[in-house]
Enzyme design. Structure first.
Site, short mmCIF file in Angstrom:
data_model
loop_
_atom_site.label_atom_id
_atom_site.label_comp_id
_atom_site.label_asym_id
_atom_site.label_seq_id
_atom_site.Cartn_x
_atom_site.Cartn_y
_atom_site.Cartn_z
N GLU A 1 50.64 31.84 20.83
CA GLU A 1 50.81 31.92 19.37
C GLU A 1 50.56 30.56 18.72
O GLU A 1 49.96 30.47 17.65
CB GLU A 1 52.24 32.38 19.02
N SER B 1 38.31 21.71 35.24
CA SER B 1 37.67 22.85 34.58
C SER B 1 36.51 23.46 35.36
O SER B 1 36.38 24.68 35.41
CB SER B 1 37.15 22.45 33.20
N HIS C 1 40.85 36.26 28.54
CA HIS C 1 40.58 35.19 29.49
C HIS C 1 41.24 33.88 29.02
O HIS C 1 41.93 33.20 29.77
CB HIS C 1 39.07 34.99 29.65
N SER C 2 40.99 33.53 27.78
CA SER C 2 41.60 32.33 27.19
C SER C 2 41.65 32.57 25.69
O SER C 2 41.24 33.64 25.21
CB SER C 2 40.75 31.09 27.50
C1 LIG Z 1 31.04 25.87 37.32
C2 LIG Z 1 31.57 26.65 36.16
N1 LIG Z 1 30.86 27.69 35.70
C3 LIG Z 1 31.34 28.42 34.67
C4 LIG Z 1 32.51 28.08 34.06
C5 LIG Z 1 33.03 28.89 32.89
N2 LIG Z 1 34.15 29.71 33.31
C6 LIG Z 1 35.42 29.29 33.13
S1 LIG Z 1 36.52 30.37 33.73
C7 LIG Z 1 35.33 31.44 34.24
C8 LIG Z 1 35.69 32.74 34.92
C9 LIG Z 1 36.38 32.57 36.23
O1 LIG Z 1 36.88 33.79 36.69
P1 LIG Z 1 37.84 33.91 37.91
O2 LIG Z 1 37.48 32.91 38.96
O3 LIG Z 1 37.87 35.32 38.33
O4 LIG Z 1 39.27 33.45 37.37
P2 LIG Z 1 40.18 34.14 36.24
O5 LIG Z 1 39.79 33.53 34.93
O6 LIG Z 1 39.93 35.59 36.29
O7 LIG Z 1 41.59 33.79 36.56
C10 LIG Z 1 34.07 30.94 33.92
C11 LIG Z 1 32.81 31.64 34.20
C12 LIG Z 1 33.21 26.96 34.57
N3 LIG Z 1 34.38 26.57 34.07
N4 LIG Z 1 32.71 26.26 35.63
#
Ligand SMILES: Cc1ncc(C[n+]2csc(CCOP(=O)(O)OP(=O)(O)O)c2C)c(N)n1
Ligand SMILES: [Mg+2]
Length: 451
Positions: free
Chosen positions: A122, A208, A337-338
């Protein structure tokens, strides 16, 4: 002239000798080969079924029919669980027999995480912090695994494992300080929200870029093995991150170097908007374990006891036997997701509601506690009130706190500031003074910094 002649003679002798040696070697080789062929011919009749492959790369049998291995040979890996969705223990031998106190602690940590998520989510919506990621629906994977570890074990997280840090004792004030990037933040305000880290709690700071923690965790586990201190590493990652090349590197190094590590995959169904059926074609992440020579298990991530049992046993064996384990915890990401995502664009409300209402780790544990008369409706009400109050207090405190000293932007990379950094710092101050009406200096800490 005489010297040249004798040189030529010497050269001639050398060449002759060399040719003779080469000739001898070649003829010996031929003899050797001829002997081998002869030996094979003399072995008739020969039973080819007795032959075994001798290749150094695999231990296997020969076959005489052409067949490609079906990808579903390892398919439908079962999901280990202890409790059903109503919180009943299915097989009493699997009940971890935790005390009432321990179970209440699990429940309180899971719900406190939930409350903290709600308030910080929030707060981002109101523009008070820049970003946030919730852990809704995955509380069981965090608390069950964290409780099964030794506090000295090292945690490498992805970003959605705040409950692990909370279980280890990271105070609410510190969570808030990190998300607010204030002067109390251990990371000195240099990281995006949710990129927590705590040296004291053996929790390595979140990065990240996906999967970077996986080979780092393998390296840390190798170091622990060499120290022989009975410690293990746990490395969390999502099923999406498991598609990164770094995941392969980490798994393979851990297997070949025989490292005490638990790879803990949170398979929550999505990697932002990518569902699992677009992420991989095999049977999830657990199916990859045997390919790397790792002991692997799939567990119900919404069953905190199943997660606890699997992690405890994996941890025990990882340290005792110096080998990696892979746990795939099946769960569901209930939140977006975020704060940069709107999941209604790629999944239905009904789908989310199913997990929120029918198969939630918190309600499952609550059923278990209620059945034992360990938790009443009144307990729930007063705990909700109390936990919300504690979170709000930490939140308000963090919001009022000053931001870190601006100079901290330049420190901690080098022991002594380099000339180019000094130049950049001076340029920054000149700029800030020139445009001071745009910079709220009063919000920043001005205490001299100690390096
Ligand atoms: C190398 C890289 N590629 C893409 C991203 C963008 N990104 C951030 S989170 C995410 C999804 C990751 O999914 P998952 O590993 O299943 O974790 P969850 O978010 O479901 O917990 C992506 C594609 C990143 N942070 N780093
Ligand atoms: Mg995921």
């Amino acid at each position: 002239m005489a010297a040249v002649k004798s040189m030529n003679k010497l050269y001639g002798v050398c060449v002759h000798a060399a040719r003779r040696t080469a000739g001898l070697k070649a003829s010996r080789l031929l003899q050797h080969r001829a002997f081998r062929v002869g030996a094979v011919q003399r072995q008739q009749p020969f039973d080819s079924s007795l032959e075994k492959p001798q290749f150094p790369g695999a231990s296997a049998e020969f076959v005489d029919h052409l067949e490609f291995i079906q990808p579903n040979v390892i398919s439908g890996i079962p999901v280990y669980r202890v409790m059903d969705r109503q919180g009943n223990i299915i097989d009493p031998s699997q009940d971890p027999q935790l005390s009432k106190e321990q179970v209440l602690n699990f429940y309180q940590k899971m719900t406190l995480l939930n409350t903290m998520d709600r308030i910080l989510y929030e707060s981002q919506r109101q523009g008070r912090i820049s970003f946030y990621m919730t852990n809704y629906g995955e509380e069981g994977t965090h608390i069950g695994s964290a409780a099964a570890l030794d506090p000295e074990d090292i945690v490498f997280g992805q970003y959605r494992e705040a409950g692990v840090l909370m279980y280890r004792g990271f105070p609410l004030d510190m969570f808030m300080a990190q998300c607010y990037a204030n002067a109390d933040d251990l990371g000195k305000g240099r990281q995006m929200p949710v990129h927590y880290g705590s040296k004291d709690l053996n929790f390595v700071t979140i990065s990240s870029p996906l999967a970077t923690q996986i080979p780092q965790a393998a390296g840390a586990a190798y170091a622990l093995k060499r120290e022989n201190m009975n410690r293990a590493v746990i490395c969390y990652f999502g099923e999406g991150a498991a598609s990164e090349g770094d995941a392969h590197a980490g798994f393979n190094f851990s297997a070949t170097l025989e490292c005490p590590i638990i790879f803990f995959c949170r398979n929550n169904g999505y990697a932002i908007s990518t569902p699992t059926n677009e992420q991989y074609r095999g049977d999830g992440i657990a199916a990859r374990g045997p390919g790397y020579g790792m002991l692997s298990i799939r567990v119900d991530g919404n069953d905190v006891f199943a997660v606890y049992n699997a992690t405890k046993e994996a941890r025990r064996r990882a340290v005792a036997e110096n080998q990696p384990f892979l746990i795939e915890a099946m769960t569901y990401r209930i939140g977006h997701h975020s704060t940069s995502d709107d999941s209604s664009a790629y999944r239905s409300v009904d789908e989310v509601n199913y997990w929120d209402k029918q198969d939630h780790p918190i309600s499952r544990l609550r059923h278990y506690m209620t059945a034992r008369n360990w938790w009443s409706e009144d307990d729930e009400k007063s705990w909700r009130k109390q936990s919300r109050k504690t979170v709000m207090e930490a939140f308000e405190k963090a919001e009022k706190r000053l931001k870190p000293n601006i100079e901290l932007m330049f420190t901690d990379v080098y022991q002594e500031m380099t000339p180019n950094l000094n130049k950049q710092r001076d340029a920054m101050w000149r700029h800030m003074k020139q445009y001071k009406e745009h910079y709220p200096f009063e919000l920043f800490d001005k205490e001299p910094i100690s390096q």
